[in-house]
Scaffold this active site. Structure first.
Site, PDB file in Angstrom:
ATOM      1  N   TYR A 166       0.455  -0.948  -0.421  1.00  0.00           N
ATOM      2  CA  TYR A 166       0.120  -0.292   0.296  1.00  0.00           C
ATOM      3  C   TYR A 166       1.128   1.245  -0.240  1.00  0.00           C
ATOM      4  O   TYR A 166       0.137   2.413  -0.227  1.00  0.00           O
ATOM      5  CB  TYR A 166      -0.977   0.003   1.174  1.00  0.00           C
ATOM      6  CG  TYR A 166      -1.454  -0.746   0.805  1.00  0.00           C
ATOM      7  CD1 TYR A 166      -3.356  -0.041   1.002  1.00  0.00           C
ATOM      8  CD2 TYR A 166      -2.160  -2.428   1.550  1.00  0.00           C
ATOM      9  CE1 TYR A 166      -4.286  -2.078   0.174  1.00  0.00           C
ATOM     10  CE2 TYR A 166      -2.394  -3.758   0.826  1.00  0.00           C
ATOM     11  CZ  TYR A 166      -3.923  -3.031   0.629  1.00  0.00           C
ATOM     12  OH  TYR A 166      -5.283  -4.312   0.479  1.00  0.00           O
ATOM     13  N   LYS A 236       2.928 -15.116   4.933  1.00  0.00           N
ATOM     14  CA  LYS A 236       3.758 -16.206   4.476  1.00  0.00           C
ATOM     15  C   LYS A 236       4.547 -16.076   4.083  1.00  0.00           C
ATOM     16  O   LYS A 236       5.327 -15.660   2.927  1.00  0.00           O
ATOM     17  CB  LYS A 236       2.802 -16.126   2.622  1.00  0.00           C
ATOM     18  CG  LYS A 236       2.966 -16.927   1.524  1.00  0.00           C
ATOM     19  CD  LYS A 236       1.621 -17.863   1.042  1.00  0.00           C
ATOM     20  CE  LYS A 236       2.116 -18.621   0.167  1.00  0.00           C
ATOM     21  NZ  LYS A 236       1.257 -20.436   0.651  1.00  0.00           N
ATOM     22  N   ASP A 283      -3.064 -18.699   3.238  1.00  0.00           N
ATOM     23  CA  ASP A 283      -3.712 -19.654   2.905  1.00  0.00           C
ATOM     24  C   ASP A 283      -4.688 -20.726   3.529  1.00  0.00           C
ATOM     25  O   ASP A 283      -5.719 -20.919   3.858  1.00  0.00           O
ATOM     26  CB  ASP A 283      -2.667 -20.441   1.827  1.00  0.00           C
ATOM     27  CG  ASP A 283      -1.492 -20.729   1.523  1.00  0.00           C
ATOM     28  OD1 ASP A 283      -0.874 -20.687   2.967  1.00  0.00           O
ATOM     29  OD2 ASP A 283      -1.314 -21.556   1.220  1.00  0.00           O
ATOM     30  N   ASP A 307      -6.277  -7.349   4.670  1.00  0.00           N
ATOM     31  CA  ASP A 307      -7.584  -6.662   3.276  1.00  0.00           C
ATOM     32  C   ASP A 307      -8.651  -7.923   3.362  1.00  0.00           C
ATOM     33  O   ASP A 307     -10.098  -8.217   2.656  1.00  0.00           O
ATOM     34  CB  ASP A 307      -6.731  -6.262   2.381  1.00  0.00           C
ATOM     35  CG  ASP A 307      -7.658  -5.539   1.411  1.00  0.00           C
ATOM     36  OD1 ASP A 307      -9.128  -5.357   2.135  1.00  0.00           O
ATOM     37  OD2 ASP A 307      -7.399  -5.148   0.321  1.00  0.00           O
TER      38      ASP A 307
END
Ligand code: NAD
Length: 421
Positions: A166, A236, A283, A307
């Site tokens: 961002y 991750k 995930d 998000d």
């Protein structure tokens, strides 16, 4: 419905004599008077419908809880479409100045005009007071939801708000700058052309120790104060070692800081007054949230993962229309609805006011006014339990084969207020 403690914008922000500004103490905690001035920004689209609804419910709850001893003085500030119309600017300087002075505030959704230049107003607001943690507590209040037993969902997502992709450090495919960046990586850093082909675009993903640790501390303090048990640090890290992997390692370093010693454990069963911190790959977490949402009480994560995760968690309880949020920095806080401007239904009295209203309750908790916040949660449960709601809620019940009464935005707020206390 007219309230004598609401001060609309009149050529300038209308600061009432009867109200007092909240003060920020040296340790960044708040000194909240009984008559705090709280700025509000209506927002675009459905904002002018949901903001009065929220104010009506919050005022009723505060009055009922404190019998007039405490009262909020609401001061309107402009941003977005209304600001452009009245002042020619989408984010007037006055708005930022008063927000800073007032420390705690609340806003409806602000639109980002497509095709026009200029930074997103939400980004300007978030950066102006360094709101580095975005907090979205997701819980179920009885509304139609897409999963069985949605009461299993009660998780607060702490999304880092000042780092990650961002930061908009981007190099567009085939642009001159991009070729310079590519050349640097290929010639100076030994990166292969396979990894950076001539037609690639590049987005930079910075993540820093300082920004991560302040965010993690905030989340852990919140988890401990609210008697939560399991805190998952999500990222991750197996693929993005330098960023999400580092984030996870820094989070576990924070757990060892003296402030958290004996209170944040990383293995075993958490006892009274303790939280267990675990790591979960992104995930895996997305899957777990759907299959076993009751497994986690708090999720600490980065900006982009936050998000995705907060939207998925919101969907589990019926969508963003039911979920509040707060942007919090060192004392400074801005609460807001999680959905957008919903221009398609604006002005029709169809907007669901719950996200902003529950953000109002979250703001009351932040002020330390827990009693009126609790009254709001109970009243919302009662109103939904009576199968009352805006068209989105009523349609949800009908799809389940249940009868429901459809109300306009403000009538729904009135029905909630009538069920307070
Ligand atoms: P949106 O949330 O405005 O709308 C998506 C769908 O959800 C629409 O069908 C809408 O009618 C419905 N919806 C949203 N809120 C609702 C409510 N309270 N009650 C009933 N239905 C509701 O998302 P979008 O169309 O992607 O975005 C529109 C604008 O909002 C964009 O300019 C976007 O940048 C902005 N936005 C602002 C914020 C914010 O201020 N924090 C957040 C998200 C989007």
């Amino acid at each position: 419905m007219k309230w004598d403690n609401v001060y609309p914008w009149e050529g300038k922000a209308n600061i009432p004599q009867e109200g007092q500004f909240i003060k920020l103490k040296e340790d960044k905690s708040l000194e909240v008077p009984d008559n705090p001035i709280i700025p509000y920004i209506e927002g675009d689209g459905i904002g002018p419908e949901i903001a009065p609804a929220m104010i009506h419910v919050v005022n009723t709850a505060v009055e009922r809880a404190y019998g007039g001893k405490r009262k909020i003085y609401w001061v309107e500030l402009l941003a977005g479409d209304k600001a452009e119309e009245k002042t020619g600017k989408r984010m007037p300087e006055e708005t930022l100045e008063v927000l800073k002075t007032a420390i705690v505030s609340i806003k409806g959704p602000l639109g980002t005009p497509v095709g026009k230049g200029g930074k997103s107003l939400n980004a300007i607001l978030r950066q102006s007071m360094d709101f580095y943690s975005a907090i979205r507590p997701v819980y179920w209040l009885g509304q139609p939801a897409p999963i069985p037993n949605p009461e299993r969902v009660n998780v607060a997502v702490f999304r880092e708000n000042s780092d990650d992709v961002y930061m908009s450090i981007e190099y567009m495919p085939r642009a001159e700058n991009t070729q310079k960046v590519r050349e640097f990586f290929i010639k100076e850093m030994g990166v292969s052309e396979y990894a950076l082909p001539e037609d690639c675009g590049i987005t930079v993903k910075p993540m820093s120790e300082y920004k991560t640790k302040r965010h993690v501390r905030k989340a852990l303090r919140w988890a401990l104060e609210n008697n939560k048990k399991v805190v998952a640090v999500v990222g991750k890290g197996n693929i993005m070692k330098a960023t999400e992997g580092a984030f996870i390692n820094w989070a576990f370093e924070v757990a060892k800081e003296p402030e958290f010693e004996g209170r944040v454990i990383t293995e075993g069963e958490p006892k009274e007054g303790q939280v267990l911190m675990v790591r979960v790959i992104t995930d895996q977490m997305l899957m777990q949230l759907v299959l076993k949402p009751e497994a986690y009480d708090v999720i600490i994560t980065q900006n982009l993962n936050g998000d995705y995760i907060s939207d998925l968690a919101s969907a589990l309880v019926g969508g963003p229309g039911f979920v509040p949020s707060g942007n919090i920095g060192d004392g400074y806080a801005l609460f807001e609805s999680t959905h957008g401007t919903a221009y398609d239904i604006a002005g029709k009295g169809m907007a669901n006011p719950l996200s902003l209203t529950l953000s109002g309750a979250m703001m009351l908790e932040y002020l330390g006014w827990k009693e009126p916040a609790e009254l709001i949660y109970q009243a919302v449960r009662r109103a939904i339990g009576d199968r009352l709601g805006t068209p989105d809620i009523a349609n949800g019940f009908r799809k389940m084969g249940l009868e429901a009464k459809e109300l306009s935005t403000f009538d729904f707020a009135k029905a909630i207020a009538e069920r307070i206390g």
